[in-house]
Design a protein around this motif. Structure first.
Motif, mmCIF file in Angstrom:
data_model
loop_
_atom_site.group_PDB
_atom_site.id
_atom_site.type_symbol
_atom_site.label_atom_id
_atom_site.label_comp_id
_atom_site.label_asym_id
_atom_site.label_seq_id
_atom_site.Cartn_x
_atom_site.Cartn_y
_atom_site.Cartn_z
ATOM 1 N N THR A 27 -19.830 -17.162 0.653
ATOM 2 C CA THR A 27 -20.686 -18.114 1.386
ATOM 3 C C THR A 27 -19.989 -18.607 2.654
ATOM 4 N N PHE A 28 -18.707 -18.915 2.551
ATOM 5 C CA PHE A 28 -17.964 -19.378 3.716
ATOM 6 C C PHE A 28 -17.878 -18.290 4.793
ATOM 7 N N GLN A 29 -17.631 -17.047 4.355
ATOM 8 C CA GLN A 29 -17.565 -15.944 5.319
ATOM 9 C C GLN A 29 -18.912 -15.723 6.000
ATOM 10 N N GLN A 30 -19.992 -15.865 5.244
ATOM 11 C CA GLN A 30 -21.321 -15.713 5.839
ATOM 12 C C GLN A 30 -21.569 -16.767 6.916
ATOM 13 N N GLN A 31 -21.106 -17.956 6.663
ATOM 14 C CA GLN A 31 -21.261 -19.029 7.662
ATOM 15 C C GLN A 31 -20.475 -18.689 8.929
#
Length: 388
Positions: free
Chosen positions: A274-278
């Motif tokens: 999720t953090f990488q997607q952001q």
């Protein structure tokens, strides 16, 4: 389970059964993982090394054994086999082996209906008998050996029937046999020594697989035999040479690494967190850093394997053509090594693992040009293989 069934089977002779039982002792319950050396088998069965080689070749030719890895010539790397249990348990003796016909007594018991003196259903309630096998060598062979022993030489006369039988079994599996000249092949076969014929039978399946792997063309059988082409499997510069294991950071290992990195990266990567997607959605340097990190971790799975095994000081197999190209690699100094590291980073390639290794080999020249030249050399090698 395999051994107990082998004891009740007729495998065509006592030496064949002795070796088969010993091989079964090495195998797992599915008949796999057989890789003892010739000398060890000879010591443990008290059969000569030549007899062991001949019987292994027969088992391979008959389909009882399957070669899963050829010996490389390196210490401790022996030929590995698996039993083909379907063919083993349906094997019918008679056309191969020691030439012993099934023995039948007045109660109708044959070698294919073995009875024993254990307590099982075929045990002491049945008929127990001992079959005395004749010697493996024909009488003419024993007499010839005795005749020459006075001069310190072995005048071995081969059983012509076995030579004929081995040729027919081998020729039937050669890829060009349907359009080939059998008389020419037979003449070339007869010109080989007994050891050369045994080696030919044992190694031809690996040679055929190697030629198919490079999409090469098969020569006529007579040419294959007269040139002893199966010996090319041991020549690292041959296009059909078997891959050998090379130590981490050796010249060949580095050539294998560069060849892998020059391939297009894998697209089979795990879903970003999720953090990488952001970060990817935000763009900019952070997004580029995520893409580069994921590429280095997941883009080249075989490279990851090479690095993992390097930490354990374990090598990997490298194609013979790449090993040959690596002979021109040279050891680099600290300044040039840093330029190579920068070239890796520009391309998004993972850098070498820090295992404490102190010297490294790369193609000659500055990194960018050296990478281009090495890629061109690989393409030329592939072009030569296709032309062959």
């Amino acid at each position: 389970m395999i051994m107990s069934r082998l004891f009740k089977m007729n495998l065509g002779g006592c030496n064949r059964k002795l070796l088969a039982v010993r091989l079964a002792d090495f195998a797992d319950d599915e008949g796999r993982g057989i890789y003892p050396g010739i000398k060890r088998l000879s010591d443990e069965t008290e059969l000569s090394e030549r007899t062991i080689q001949r019987l292994l070749a027969e088992f391979v030719q008959e389909g009882i054994l399957v070669v899963v890895r050829e010996a490389t010539g390196r210490p401790g790397v022996t030929t590995a086999y698996d039993f083909d249990l379907a063919k083993l348990f349906t094997y019918k003796a008679g056309s191969t082996g020691d030439g012993v016909s099934p023995v039948t007594d007045d109660r109708g018991v044959t070698n294919e209906q073995e009875t024993g003196d254990t307590g099982d259903v075929d045990g002491c309630q049945g008929v127990t008998r001992t079959v005395i096998e004749p010697p493996l060598e024909p009488s003419s062979e024993r007499e010839g050996a005795r005749a020459g022993s006075g001069e310190g030489q072995s005048a071995v006369i081969e059983d012509r029937r076995k030579v004929d039988r081995d040729f027919k079994l081998w020729y039937r599996h050669w890829p060009t046999s349907l359009s080939d000249s059998e008389p020419a092949a037979r003449k070339a076969w007869d010109a080989l020594s007994a050891d050369e014929r045994a080696s030919c039978i044992q190694r031809t399946p690996a040679f055929i697989n190697a030629v198919k792997a490079i999409k090469g063309k098969f020569t006529f059988s007579s040419v294959y035999l007269s040139s002893k082409a199966w010996e090319k499997l041991d020549d690292p510069k041959s296009e059909v040479a078997l891959p050998a294991v090379h130590n981490p950071f050796s010249r060949a290992w580095m050539a294998g690494l560069l060849a892998e990195l020059l391939k297009a990266p894998s697209q089979n990567m795990p879903v970003p967190t999720t953090f990488q997607q952001q970060q990817l959605r935000a763009g900019g340097d952070a997004a580029e850093a995520v893409r580069r990190d994921r590429l280095q971790k997941y883009g080249w799975p075989r490279v990851n394997t090479m690095f993992t095994q390097a930490y354990d000081r374990k090598g990997v197999t490298v194609r013979p053509d790449l090993a040959a190209l690596s002979e021109a690699f040279g050891r680099v100094d600290t300044a040039l090594l840093q330029r190579w590291q920068a070239a890796f980073e520009r391309r998004g390639w993972p850098w070498l693992p820090n295992t404490g290794h102190e010297w490294f080999f790369f193609p000659a020249g500055e990194p960018e040009q050296a990478i281009t030249d090495f890629n061109d050399a690989i393409a030329r090698e592939r072009g030569n293989d296709d032309a062959a």
